[in-house]
Design an enzyme around this catalytic site. Structure first.
Site, PDB file in Angstrom:
ATOM      1  N   GLU A  70     -32.848  -6.205   4.645  1.00 12.76           N
ATOM      2  CA  GLU A  70     -34.296  -6.522   6.019  1.00 12.76           C
ATOM      3  C   GLU A  70     -35.218  -5.327   5.424  1.00 12.76           C
ATOM      4  OE1 GLU A  70     -31.024  -7.750   9.231  1.00 12.76           O
ATOM      5  OE2 GLU A  70     -31.372  -5.720   7.295  1.00 12.76           O
ATOM      6  N   MET A  96     -41.143  15.448  -6.549  1.00 14.23           N
ATOM      7  CA  MET A  96     -41.889  15.922  -4.976  1.00 14.23           C
ATOM      8  C   MET A  96     -41.425  17.085  -4.179  1.00 14.23           C
ATOM      9  SD  MET A  96     -45.227  16.046  -5.100  1.00 14.23           S
ATOM     10  CE  MET A  96     -45.955  14.436  -5.728  1.00 14.23           C
TER      11      MET A  96
END
Length: 611
Positions: free
Chosen positions: A62, A489
């Site tokens: 979903e 990162m």
């Protein structure tokens, strides 16, 4: 309040009323996943699909449905729609809803719910999704009576797409979908909401004040955010910039609102923005903020952000004006409408400014641009991620680009030059796993456009199951993984700020063979390990008539620069190249000791005085 209509009532179920209302509001595609509580709606959807009125895209999770609806909306400007069932189906949508809310994306999210009588009983797969999502939606509904369905759908689309856009939730109990009633449609434009009237037209007096400040400024800067994209104001922004010779910087959300090939563009500002954009915002004497919200990744240390400048702030959301920075001239209104009125008033009262007024300022910015360019490293034995993205952008300059979140996202923002709505990235929430499903939504909406997802090896794995959706529906998304084997990162921050203690950021061993994984889903896989393979692989990917996953192995420890460290001003960037022309660009003198040629350091090297 529902306006009068002459359409005769028709006996129908709540589920039919929902599907017919969606059709009437121009919905063509729905992204979703069925389950028990929403089955009455899917049963009606089956009939609408059979007639060709709607297409449902069955995602594998979903969260993918929410991101696909989001990407659909960003690429088109239309409202995206997604479905999920009750309980875990609804909670799996939450990250996608929050992503859309943070970035002001128009979506209607429809969830199934347990029957009305079971609500509050801890029934199977019951979750209060209405309560859970209250902080992350623009508005929400629980449909208690099927007779309210057409009105609620009409209101939801109006709210999602007007004013500052955002997601709207409609939670529908199972028995509401099954119950019959006398259905009278409500069409777009046939709904009014007393008390909900977003301000569209800017205040004339404030517009005149803004024009006065723009005409007086010698070091102006136009700072453009995502509101300009939502408003479709790119033509007006270019006209304003050219009329007054304004350099233009954009936020991550504002990319595409101004042509980055234009000589007035200084690219993106902020934590990983260009050095010349960050120096410009620090030194400007007037900051014209258009559809931007002064968020922390843009401003750095807030009290040193454009600290010498007067501020004009144009935004449709009055809550954003003055929230982080008090403007000298606040203008609440639709960005495009305000700029149309401002430009008309400028032409009525003498046009723009002489080119000489900002010539010295633009020359200074050009020197910064020459001395602090964005670097594309060329390593002998390894591909740099910057080279991969730069090459991709040159070979597919007109593509719609989506990204995941991390270093690759920032490199993509630095090196890709996009048109309006052709840059699709999770900015405010920073949602890993966003890129591929967002690309799926964009490509579904625009099947004749090239849609490319730039992903990281860590981010892609969060929703890589959507390869199955791409395969099933033949959605020809091209995905390029910039693969350095890290949560890039996170690794960069650990290297820079945490003493090189790489806690749980290394993705190896355990990295899948992405080519084999793609092939397992019926998707073409390509692997690139050497520079001489890159251009041919990109060409092969672009020419292939189907979805492609391309895994590009890059230098493992490359960092994304420039970078503004947390708590520092935008002028205090790390990772800048050595300056070569100091004497040609510094025009400022220290007011304390008189030292010259020190302006872009922002602190005098002789006496330490803040400049």
């Amino acid at each position: 309040m529902q306006l009068k209509t002459k359409i005769a009532a028709k006996r129908a179920t709540g589920a039919y009323a929902l599907m017919d209302s969606l059709k009437r509001h121009g919905v063509k595609h729905i992204f979703g996943y069925p389950g028990g509580a929403i089955l009455p709606i899917y049963d009606e959807l089956y009939r609408f699909e059979a007639t060709g009125d709607l297409q449902h895209i069955l995602v594998r999770h979903e969260q993918g449905a929410a991101h696909a609806a989001d990407g659909y909306a960003r690429a088109t400007g239309r409202v995206g729609v997604c479905f999920g069932t009750s309980g875990p189906g609804a909670t799996n949508l939450v990250t996608g809803i929050a992503t859309a809310q943070m970035d002001s994306i128009p979506m209607v999210v429809i969830t199934g719910q347990v029957p009305r009588a079971a609500i509050g009983t801890d029934a199977f797969q019951e979750t209060d999704i209405y309560g859970i999502t209250l902080p992350i939606v623009k508005h929400s509904y629980v449909v208690r009576d099927p007779k309210d369905m057409p009105q609620i759908v009409a209101e939801a689309f109006h709210i999602a797409s007007s004013g500052r856009p955002g997601p709207v939730l409609i939670d529908i109990p199972k028995d509401v979908g099954l119950e019959e009633f006398d259905y009278i449609p409500v069409n777009p434009g046939e709904v009014t909401l007393p008390g909900y009237r977003p301000t569209v037209k800017g205040n004339t007096r404030q517009i005149n004040q803004a024009i006065k400040l723009i005409r007086q400024a010698e070091r102006p800067l136009l700072y453009v955010g995502g509101g300009a994209i939502s408003a479709g104001a790119h033509s007006e922004i270019q006209e304003l910039a050219e009329l007054f010779n304004l350099p233009v910087t954009t936020t991550l959300m504002g990319k595409g609102s101004f042509d980055e090939s234009h000589p007035l563009s200084v690219g993106m500002l902020g934590m990983h923005g260009t050095a010349y954009a960050n120096f410009a915002v620090t030194e400007c004497d007037l900051l014209i903020a258009v559809g931007a919200r002064f968020d922390d990744r843009v401003t750095g240390k807030l009290d040193e952000f454009a600290s010498r400048a007067k501020v004009i702030h144009i935004d449709i959301d009055p809550a954003e004006v003055g929230k982080n920075r008090a403007p000298d001239v606040p203008i609440v209104g639709d960005v495009r409408q305000v700029l149309v009125d401002l430009l008309r008033r400028c032409h009525e009262t003498g046009g723009g400014t002489e080119t000489t007024q900002t010539a010295e300022w633009l020359q200074r910015i050009d020197h910064w641009r020459e001395d602090y360019p964005l670097i594309v490293p060329n390593y002998e034995d390894e591909l740099s991620p910057q080279e991969v993205i730069d090459t991709l952008g040159k070979m597919a300059p007109n593509a719609y680009y989506t990204t995941d979140v991390g270093q690759h996202q920032m490199w993509a923002a630095q090196f890709l030059k996009n048109g309006p709505r052709q840059w699709i990235s999770s900015a405010g929430l920073g949602t890993m796993g966003y890129g591929m499903p967002a690309a799926m939504g964009a490509k579904t909406a625009l099947p004749n456009e090239e849609v490319i997802c730039v992903a990281g090896d860590a981010s892609i794995q969060m929703n890589i199951q959507e390869l199955g959706t791409l395969s099933q529906y033949g959605i020809h998304v091209k995905t390029v993984i910039v693969n350095n084997g890290w949560q890039g990162m996170v690794r960069q921050w650990q290297e820079t700020f945490y003493g090189e203690r790489y806690s749980s950021s290394n993705m190896q061993p355990g990295m899948p063979d992405f080519v084999m994984l793609a092939q397992a889903y019926g998707v073409k896989g390509i692997k690139v390990t050497r520079r001489e393979e890159l251009k041919d692989a990109i060409a092969e990917m672009l020419a292939y008539d189907g979805p492609v996953l391309m895994d590009v192995q890059v230098k493992r420890d490359e960092n994304c620069y420039p970078m503004v460290a947390p708590g520092k001003s935008n002028a205090q960037m790390i990772g800048l190249p050595e300056r070569t022309k100091l004497e040609t660009i510094e025009l400022v003198y220290c007011s304390n000791c008189g030292a010259k040629n020190v302006g872009s350091n922002h602190f005098c090297p002789e006496c330490g005085t803040k400049l």
